[in-house]
Design a protein around this motif. Structure first.
Motif, mmCIF file in Angstrom:
data_model
loop_
_atom_site.group_PDB
_atom_site.id
_atom_site.type_symbol
_atom_site.label_atom_id
_atom_site.label_comp_id
_atom_site.label_asym_id
_atom_site.label_seq_id
_atom_site.Cartn_x
_atom_site.Cartn_y
_atom_site.Cartn_z
ATOM 1 N N MET A 34 0.844 -1.177 0.000
ATOM 2 C CA MET A 34 0.000 0.000 0.000
ATOM 3 C C MET A 34 0.888 1.237 0.000
ATOM 4 O O MET A 34 1.982 1.235 0.554
ATOM 5 C CB MET A 34 -0.959 -0.047 1.173
ATOM 6 N N ALA A 35 0.397 2.272 -0.661
ATOM 7 C CA ALA A 35 1.121 3.540 -0.669
ATOM 8 C C ALA A 35 0.669 4.379 0.517
ATOM 9 O O ALA A 35 -0.520 4.438 0.828
ATOM 10 C CB ALA A 35 0.865 4.286 -1.971
ATOM 11 N N GLU A 36 1.621 5.004 1.162
ATOM 12 C CA GLU A 36 1.312 5.916 2.256
ATOM 13 C C GLU A 36 1.393 7.329 1.701
ATOM 14 O O GLU A 36 2.424 7.734 1.168
ATOM 15 C CB GLU A 36 2.313 5.732 3.393
ATOM 16 N N ILE A 37 0.293 8.055 1.794
ATOM 17 C CA ILE A 37 0.225 9.435 1.327
ATOM 18 C C ILE A 37 -0.307 10.286 2.475
ATOM 19 O O ILE A 37 -0.618 9.753 3.537
ATOM 20 C CB ILE A 37 -0.661 9.558 0.061
ATOM 21 N N THR A 38 -0.414 11.580 2.247
ATOM 22 C CA THR A 38 -0.944 12.448 3.299
ATOM 23 C C THR A 38 -2.058 13.335 2.753
ATOM 24 O O THR A 38 -2.114 13.631 1.558
ATOM 25 C CB THR A 38 0.153 13.336 3.920
ATOM 26 N N LEU A 39 -2.905 13.755 3.650
ATOM 27 C CA LEU A 39 -3.940 14.749 3.388
ATOM 28 C C LEU A 39 -3.730 15.840 4.427
ATOM 29 O O LEU A 39 -3.955 15.606 5.620
ATOM 30 C CB LEU A 39 -5.336 14.149 3.495
ATOM 31 N N LYS A 40 -3.225 16.979 3.975
ATOM 32 C CA LYS A 40 -2.894 18.087 4.873
ATOM 33 C C LYS A 40 -1.987 17.615 6.015
ATOM 34 O O LYS A 40 -2.181 17.956 7.172
ATOM 35 C CB LYS A 40 -4.156 18.756 5.390
ATOM 36 N N GLY A 41 -1.021 16.781 5.661
ATOM 37 C CA GLY A 41 -0.036 16.301 6.610
ATOM 38 C C GLY A 41 -0.435 15.070 7.397
ATOM 39 O O GLY A 41 0.393 14.470 8.073
ATOM 40 N N THR A 100 -1.442 11.194 7.695
ATOM 41 C CA THR A 100 -1.198 9.979 6.931
ATOM 42 C C THR A 100 -2.494 9.257 6.598
ATOM 43 O O THR A 100 -3.352 9.049 7.460
ATOM 44 C CB THR A 100 -0.270 9.030 7.707
ATOM 45 N N ILE A 101 -2.613 8.889 5.319
ATOM 46 C CA ILE A 101 -3.684 8.014 4.830
ATOM 47 C C ILE A 101 -3.026 7.016 3.882
ATOM 48 O O ILE A 101 -1.848 7.149 3.548
ATOM 49 C CB ILE A 101 -4.829 8.799 4.143
ATOM 50 N N ASN A 102 -3.761 6.016 3.455
ATOM 51 C CA ASN A 102 -3.184 4.955 2.634
ATOM 52 C C ASN A 102 -4.045 4.637 1.430
ATOM 53 O O ASN A 102 -5.252 4.876 1.439
ATOM 54 C CB ASN A 102 -3.021 3.674 3.467
ATOM 55 N N THR A 103 -3.391 4.062 0.423
ATOM 56 C CA THR A 103 -4.116 3.502 -0.708
ATOM 57 C C THR A 103 -4.076 1.984 -0.573
ATOM 58 O O THR A 103 -3.304 1.446 0.230
ATOM 59 C CB THR A 103 -3.483 3.918 -2.055
ATOM 60 N N ILE A 104 -4.857 1.292 -1.383
ATOM 61 C CA ILE A 104 -4.912 -0.168 -1.268
ATOM 62 C C ILE A 104 -3.654 -0.844 -1.797
ATOM 63 O O ILE A 104 -3.438 -2.015 -1.524
ATOM 64 C CB ILE A 104 -6.171 -0.754 -1.944
ATOM 65 N N GLY A 105 -2.826 -0.128 -2.544
ATOM 66 C CA GLY A 105 -1.617 -0.742 -3.089
ATOM 67 C C GLY A 105 -0.725 0.296 -3.735
ATOM 68 O O GLY A 105 -0.732 1.459 -3.344
ATOM 69 N N ASN A 106 0.006 -0.145 -4.736
ATOM 70 C CA ASN A 106 0.903 0.735 -5.473
ATOM 71 C C ASN A 106 0.469 0.810 -6.925
ATOM 72 O O ASN A 106 -0.120 -0.143 -7.462
ATOM 73 C CB ASN A 106 2.338 0.210 -5.381
#
Length: 165
Positions: free
Chosen positions: A1-8, A10-16
């Motif tokens: 899963m990819a780790e990304i951010t929303l206004k700093g 952490t949130i995740n996606t189901i994969g890459n």
């Protein structure tokens, strides 16, 4: 899963995202005219997949406007702007903004595009929407470039994407 951010945060996606050099997953998405478009409908064209959570947010709208400006100068290249927005919202936005050089496509019906491309957000306030990403495909549907934008509020790297064409 990819780790990304929303206004700093952490949130995740189901994969890459699909790997460069691999065949892109097929898709069937809905146009603003409520027709279906498949990846195979674009065979022979290079594709820029501009993927985002919702056209009704500032950064997403900016990416559509920016690619709309650049699209008319690209040879044998089509820009597909993909979100889970209803086709009616996509059509309203394009009409109000004079967007004519990109194709808006919606994943609202099944959400399978977000799952197949592994970019569906799994948690946080944008759960089940698409992350902000760019995927570029060659004329044969092979992935030649990807960018998973690490902060959802940020714009993609337009220059790098366009150089990858």
């Amino acid at each position: 899963m990819a780790e990304i951010t929303l206004k700093g945060n952490t949130i995740n996606t189901i994969g890459n995202l699909p790997s460069v050099g691999n065949k892109a997953p097929n898709f069937t998405l809905t146009t603003v005219e409520l027709n279906q478009k498949k990846l195979s409908d674009f065979t022979g064209k290079k594709l820029i997949l501009n993927i985002f959570p919702s056209v009704d947010t500032g950064t997403c709208a900016t990416s559509v406007r920016e690619f709309n400006k650049k699209a008319s100068d690209l040879k044998n290249t089509t820009v597909l702007c993909i979100s889970k927005d209803l086709p009616f919202a996509q059509a309203r936005f394009c009409g109000a903004e004079g967007i004519k050089n990109v194709i808006m496509l919606s994943d609202f019906a099944t959400g399978s595009f977000g799952k197949d491309y592994q970019l569906e957000i799994t948690n946080g306030p944008l759960a089940h929407l698409h992350s902000r990403a760019i995927v570029i495909l060659d004329e044969n549907g092979i992935v030649t470039y990807t960018e998973q934008v690490s902060e959802i509020a940020d714009e993609p790297n337009y220059e790098a994407a366009l150089k990858a064409i």
